[in-house]
Design a protein around this motif. Structure first.
Motif, PDB file in Angstrom:
ATOM      1  N   GLN A  82       0.854  -1.218   0.030  1.00 48.84           N
ATOM      2  CA  GLN A  82       0.047  -0.076   0.102  1.00 48.84           C
ATOM      3  C   GLN A  82       0.893   1.265   0.008  1.00 48.84           C
ATOM      4  OE1 GLN A  82      -2.806  -0.894  -1.162  1.00 48.84           O
ATOM      5  NE2 GLN A  82      -4.090  -0.179   0.500  1.00 48.84           N
ATOM      6  N   ALA A  83       1.617   1.128   0.802  1.00 43.23           N
ATOM      7  CA  ALA A  83       2.781   2.464   1.013  1.00 43.23           C
ATOM      8  C   ALA A  83       3.376   2.784  -0.480  1.00 43.23           C
ATOM      9  CB  ALA A  83       4.108   2.342   1.758  1.00 43.23           C
ATOM     10  N   ARG A  84       3.889   1.558  -1.100  1.00 40.30           N
ATOM     11  CA  ARG A  84       4.393   1.653  -2.560  1.00 40.30           C
ATOM     12  C   ARG A  84       3.474   2.264  -3.553  1.00 40.30           C
ATOM     13  NH1 ARG A  84       7.306  -2.775  -0.694  1.00 40.30           N
ATOM     14  NH2 ARG A  84       5.596  -4.448  -1.702  1.00 40.30           N
ATOM     15  N   SER A  85       2.101   1.807  -3.274  1.00 36.66           N
ATOM     16  CA  SER A  85       1.119   2.275  -4.423  1.00 36.66           C
ATOM     17  C   SER A  85       1.075   3.758  -3.951  1.00 36.66           C
ATOM     18  CB  SER A  85      -0.300   1.525  -3.981  1.00 36.66           C
ATOM     19  OG  SER A  85      -0.989   2.179  -2.863  1.00 36.66           O
ATOM     20  N   VAL A  86       1.158   4.401  -2.927  1.00 39.42           N
ATOM     21  CA  VAL A  86       0.897   5.682  -2.703  1.00 39.42           C
ATOM     22  C   VAL A  86       2.143   6.332  -3.369  1.00 39.42           C
ATOM     23  CG1 VAL A  86       0.915   7.594  -1.248  1.00 39.42           C
ATOM     24  CG2 VAL A  86      -0.545   5.406  -0.749  1.00 39.42           C
ATOM     25  N   ILE A  87       3.261   6.029  -3.318  1.00 41.47           N
ATOM     26  CA  ILE A  87       4.409   6.541  -3.721  1.00 41.47           C
ATOM     27  C   ILE A  87       4.439   6.622  -5.354  1.00 41.47           C
ATOM     28  CG2 ILE A  87       7.010   5.987  -3.981  1.00 41.47           C
ATOM     29  CD1 ILE A  87       7.084   4.944  -1.264  1.00 41.47           C
ATOM     30  N   GLU A  88       3.696   5.576  -5.824  1.00 43.92           N
ATOM     31  CA  GLU A  88       3.559   5.257  -7.313  1.00 43.92           C
ATOM     32  C   GLU A  88       2.471   6.119  -7.970  1.00 43.92           C
ATOM     33  OE1 GLU A  88       3.749   1.072  -7.723  1.00 43.92           O
ATOM     34  OE2 GLU A  88       5.970   0.840  -7.200  1.00 43.92           O
ATOM     35  N   GLY A  89       1.591   6.686  -6.916  1.00 46.88           N
ATOM     36  CA  GLY A  89       0.427   7.571  -7.737  1.00 46.88           C
ATOM     37  C   GLY A  89      -0.859   7.319  -7.195  1.00 46.88           C
ATOM     38  N   ASN A  90      -0.933   6.334  -6.182  1.00 43.09           N
ATOM     39  CA  ASN A  90      -2.240   6.310  -5.549  1.00 43.09           C
ATOM     40  C   ASN A  90      -2.472   7.355  -4.766  1.00 43.09           C
ATOM     41  OD1 ASN A  90      -4.591   5.246  -4.708  1.00 43.09           O
ATOM     42  ND2 ASN A  90      -3.851   3.536  -3.670  1.00 43.09           N
ATOM     43  N   GLU A  91      -3.543   8.234  -5.077  1.00 44.62           N
ATOM     44  CA  GLU A  91      -3.730   9.458  -4.496  1.00 44.62           C
ATOM     45  C   GLU A  91      -4.486   9.568  -3.277  1.00 44.62           C
ATOM     46  OE1 GLU A  91      -4.980  12.544  -7.411  1.00 44.62           O
ATOM     47  OE2 GLU A  91      -4.136  11.418  -9.088  1.00 44.62           O
ATOM     48  N   ALA A  92      -3.840   9.103  -2.291  1.00 43.71           N
ATOM     49  CA  ALA A  92      -4.304   8.964  -0.868  1.00 43.71           C
ATOM     50  C   ALA A  92      -4.368  10.309  -0.186  1.00 43.71           C
ATOM     51  CB  ALA A  92      -3.709   7.829   0.059  1.00 43.71           C
ATOM     52  N   ASP A  93      -5.360  10.620   0.536  1.00 48.22           N
ATOM     53  CA  ASP A  93      -5.478  11.733   1.285  1.00 48.22           C
ATOM     54  C   ASP A  93      -4.962  11.503   2.795  1.00 48.22           C
ATOM     55  OD1 ASP A  93      -7.038  13.846  -0.516  1.00 48.22           O
ATOM     56  OD2 ASP A  93      -8.331  11.996  -0.247  1.00 48.22           O
ATOM     57  N   VAL A  94      -5.213  10.200   3.181  1.00 53.89           N
ATOM     58  CA  VAL A  94      -4.483   9.721   4.529  1.00 53.89           C
ATOM     59  C   VAL A  94      -4.261   8.456   4.270  1.00 53.89           C
ATOM     60  CG1 VAL A  94      -6.158  11.404   5.853  1.00 53.89           C
ATOM     61  CG2 VAL A  94      -6.736   8.989   5.421  1.00 53.89           C
ATOM     62  N   VAL A  95      -3.183   8.075   5.036  1.00 53.79           N
ATOM     63  CA  VAL A  95      -2.927   6.432   5.199  1.00 53.79           C
ATOM     64  C   VAL A  95      -2.997   6.103   6.400  1.00 53.79           C
ATOM     65  CG1 VAL A  95      -1.415   6.674   3.054  1.00 53.79           C
ATOM     66  CG2 VAL A  95      -0.301   7.284   5.320  1.00 53.79           C
ATOM     67  N   LEU A 111       5.943  12.961  -0.286  1.00 53.61           N
ATOM     68  CA  LEU A 111       4.613  13.286  -0.111  1.00 53.61           C
ATOM     69  C   LEU A 111       4.161  13.453   1.125  1.00 53.61           C
ATOM     70  CD1 LEU A 111       3.560  10.168  -2.485  1.00 53.61           C
ATOM     71  CD2 LEU A 111       3.884  12.682  -2.900  1.00 53.61           C
ATOM     72  N   ILE A 112       4.618  13.353   2.265  1.00 50.74           N
ATOM     73  CA  ILE A 112       4.540  13.691   3.673  1.00 50.74           C
ATOM     74  C   ILE A 112       5.408  14.469   4.268  1.00 50.74           C
ATOM     75  CG2 ILE A 112       3.807  12.799   5.723  1.00 50.74           C
ATOM     76  CD1 ILE A 112       3.007  10.250   4.677  1.00 50.74           C
ATOM     77  N   GLU A 113       5.073  15.406   4.975  1.00 49.70           N
ATOM     78  CA  GLU A 113       6.237  16.423   5.403  1.00 49.70           C
ATOM     79  C   GLU A 113       6.652  15.691   6.650  1.00 49.70           C
ATOM     80  OE1 GLU A 113       3.505  19.989   6.334  1.00 49.70           O
ATOM     81  OE2 GLU A 113       3.060  20.416   4.596  1.00 49.70           O
ATOM     82  N   SER A 114       7.667  16.104   6.814  1.00 52.87           N
ATOM     83  CA  SER A 114       8.709  15.623   8.148  1.00 52.87           C
ATOM     84  C   SER A 114       7.958  15.992   9.472  1.00 52.87           C
ATOM     85  CB  SER A 114      10.117  16.297   8.087  1.00 52.87           C
ATOM     86  OG  SER A 114      10.146  17.613   8.247  1.00 52.87           O
ATOM     87  N   GLY A 115       8.119  15.123  10.303  1.00 54.18           N
ATOM     88  CA  GLY A 115       7.603  15.636  11.762  1.00 54.18           C
ATOM     89  C   GLY A 115       6.231  14.701  11.869  1.00 54.18           C
ATOM     90  N   TRP A 116       5.603  14.060  10.906  1.00 55.57           N
ATOM     91  CA  TRP A 116       4.385  13.470  10.842  1.00 55.57           C
ATOM     92  C   TRP A 116       3.888  12.623  12.102  1.00 55.57           C
ATOM     93  CZ3 TRP A 116       3.442   8.246  11.461  1.00 55.57           C
ATOM     94  CH2 TRP A 116       4.587   7.546  11.095  1.00 55.57           C
ATOM     95  N   MET A 117       5.149  12.050  12.685  1.00 53.38           N
ATOM     96  CA  MET A 117       4.850  11.063  13.882  1.00 53.38           C
ATOM     97  C   MET A 117       4.475  11.937  15.257  1.00 53.38           C
ATOM     98  SD  MET A 117       7.155   8.097  15.351  1.00 53.38           S
ATOM     99  CE  MET A 117       7.175   7.190  13.866  1.00 53.38           C
ATOM    100  N   GLY A 118       4.692  13.533  15.145  1.00 52.77           N
ATOM    101  CA  GLY A 118       4.221  14.197  16.276  1.00 52.77           C
ATOM    102  C   GLY A 118       2.784  14.952  16.010  1.00 52.77           C
ATOM    103  N   GLU A 119       2.421  14.673  14.632  1.00 53.23           N
ATOM    104  CA  GLU A 119       1.180  15.332  14.192  1.00 53.23           C
ATOM    105  C   GLU A 119       0.012  15.272  15.004  1.00 53.23           C
ATOM    106  OE1 GLU A 119      -0.174  18.387  11.783  1.00 53.23           O
ATOM    107  OE2 GLU A 119       1.864  17.338  11.707  1.00 53.23           O
ATOM    108  N   PHE A 120      -0.166  14.030  15.487  1.00 53.59           N
ATOM    109  CA  PHE A 120      -1.269  13.333  16.286  1.00 53.59           C
ATOM    110  C   PHE A 120      -0.527  12.565  17.702  1.00 53.59           C
ATOM    111  CE2 PHE A 120      -2.592  13.333  12.072  1.00 53.59           C
ATOM    112  CZ  PHE A 120      -3.643  14.236  12.085  1.00 53.59           C
ATOM    113  N   ASP A 121      -1.435  12.507  18.659  1.00 57.01           N
ATOM    114  CA  ASP A 121      -0.861  12.006  19.892  1.00 57.01           C
ATOM    115  C   ASP A 121      -0.465  10.565  19.610  1.00 57.01           C
ATOM    116  OD1 ASP A 121      -1.961  14.154  21.444  1.00 57.01           O
ATOM    117  OD2 ASP A 121      -3.796  13.449  21.978  1.00 57.01           O
ATOM    118  N   LEU A 122       0.568  10.165  20.582  1.00 55.55           N
ATOM    119  CA  LEU A 122       1.080   8.971  20.922  1.00 55.55           C
ATOM    120  C   LEU A 122       1.682   8.299  19.704  1.00 55.55           C
ATOM    121  CD1 LEU A 122      -2.115   7.415  22.715  1.00 55.55           C
ATOM    122  CD2 LEU A 122      -0.055   8.196  23.852  1.00 55.55           C
TER     123      LEU A 122
END
Length: 343
Positions: A82-95, A111-122
């Motif tokens: 699934q991750a590869r599909s997004v990298i290759e053009g699967n136009e996910a808004d969220v993963v 495709l995702i900004e750095s620091g994503w792991m701190g975007e939401f709790d835990l």
């Protein structure tokens, strides 16, 4: 928690359409001719039932907070695929993937900004799970722990850790157990793991495929499974299977993220962030528990203490140095899994 959304000021009547697609799914457009916002959630295999229910819960939340119509499409497959599909053009808004490493791969593709792991709790992990064994009723082979899976004549079903995030958790849980044998000697651990994979009858690409092989196609003596996936099989066939908790397992932490580049292009940034943020609400946490995921909210998790074994001995990905180190050691091309499986 860093907030992506401060207010919902959209208007209209909310609605959600849920479509199930394969890992190569894309999207038609951000808005159809009636002005409905569209979100694509690219997820991994065993979350189908949970997100079908969650999307309805989010629809009600969006409606109550003044959100406009929204259509949510779901895509499922092995987490790595699934991750590869997004990298290759699967136009996910969220993963909403099985492990942080798969989200990081999308980040590294820009495709995702750095620091994503701190975007939401835990660490952006709104629910957890662990790895258990699913056996047929009666447990004819008397499978109780990992060492029983390397006995002659035991047929094991588990997915491929090169394509499935769940299979990566499976591998590391088994490694943690066998590393505790023979003083932690790596050569001995590799031999144990080699015996385990010699007993693997079918190496499916994803967790749901492995479940179908075991449950629907009746192959194998034991399925190494996500805890939630095992419970779903028990629910569907209450007199056919048993769950065995091994003495050592692993805290599996699925990760969620907004695919920033796609969301900006689609104009869905606020809706995408709200969709993931609401996973932490009490209602969504209880829904996760009802679907056999362990709520990240410790208070709500205790409400499910009769369902989950909360005393399990769980290692974590930190015990392996994090996912980057784990992939370099175990799952990259030529690493330990390839060495074991090639033999």
């Amino acid at each position: 928690m860093k907030k992506r959304i401060t207010a919902l000021v959209l208007s209209g009547v909310a609605s959600i359409t849920i479509l199930f697609t394969g890992c190569s799914s894309g999207r038609e457009s951000t808005k159809n001719d009636t002005g409905v916002i569209e979100l694509l959630n690219v997820s991994y295999d065993p979350t189908r039932e949970f997100y079908a229910a969650y999307n309805e819960l989010f629809r009600e939340h969006w409606k109550e907070t003044g959100g406009q119509d929204i259509k949510i499409t779901q895509s499922h497959g092995g987490s790595g695929s699934q991750a590869r599909s997004v990298i290759e053009g699967n136009e996910a808004d969220v993963v909403t993937l099985a492990l942080a490493h798969d989200v990081t791969a999308i980040e590294e593709a820009g495709l995702i900004e750095s620091g994503w792991m701190g975007e939401f709790d835990l660490d952006s992990s709104p629910y957890t799970s662990t790895i258990v064994f699913l056996v047929r009723k009666g447990n004819e082979k008397n499978i109780q722990d990992w060492d029983d899976l390397i006995r002659d004549g035991v047929e094991v079903i588990t997915p491929n850790p090169k394509t499935s995030g769940g299979a990566g958790w499976n591998f590391l849980a088994a490694w943690a157990y066998f590393q505790g044998q023979d003083g932690g000697d790596e050569t001995a651990t590799k031999e144990y793991m080699k015996k385990l994979y010699q007993n693997v009858l079918v190496l499916d690409s994803g967790a749901r495929g492995a479940t179908n092989t075991f449950v629907e196609n009746k192959q194998g003596d034991v399925l190494i499974a996500w805890e939630n996936e095992a419970y779903l099989s028990m629910k569907e066939y209450p007199d056919a299977y048993e769950i065995i908790a091994p003495s050592i397992s692993i805290l599996a932490q699925p990760s969620v993220a907004v695919v920033d580049s796609n969301a900006k292009e689609h104009g869905t940034e606020e809706a995408a962030a709200a969709y993931l943020e609401y996973l932490y609400s009490d209602e969504a946490q209880r829904l996760a528990g009802d679907n056999y995921y362990r709520p990240s909210n410790e208070t709500i998790l205790q409400e499910f203490s009769d369902q989950f074994d909360l005393e399990m001995n769980l290692v974590t990905i930190d015990d392996f140095g994090g996912w980057d180190a784990a992939y370099q050691t175990y799952f990259n091309d030529g690493a330990i899994f390839d060495q074991i499986y090639a033999d």
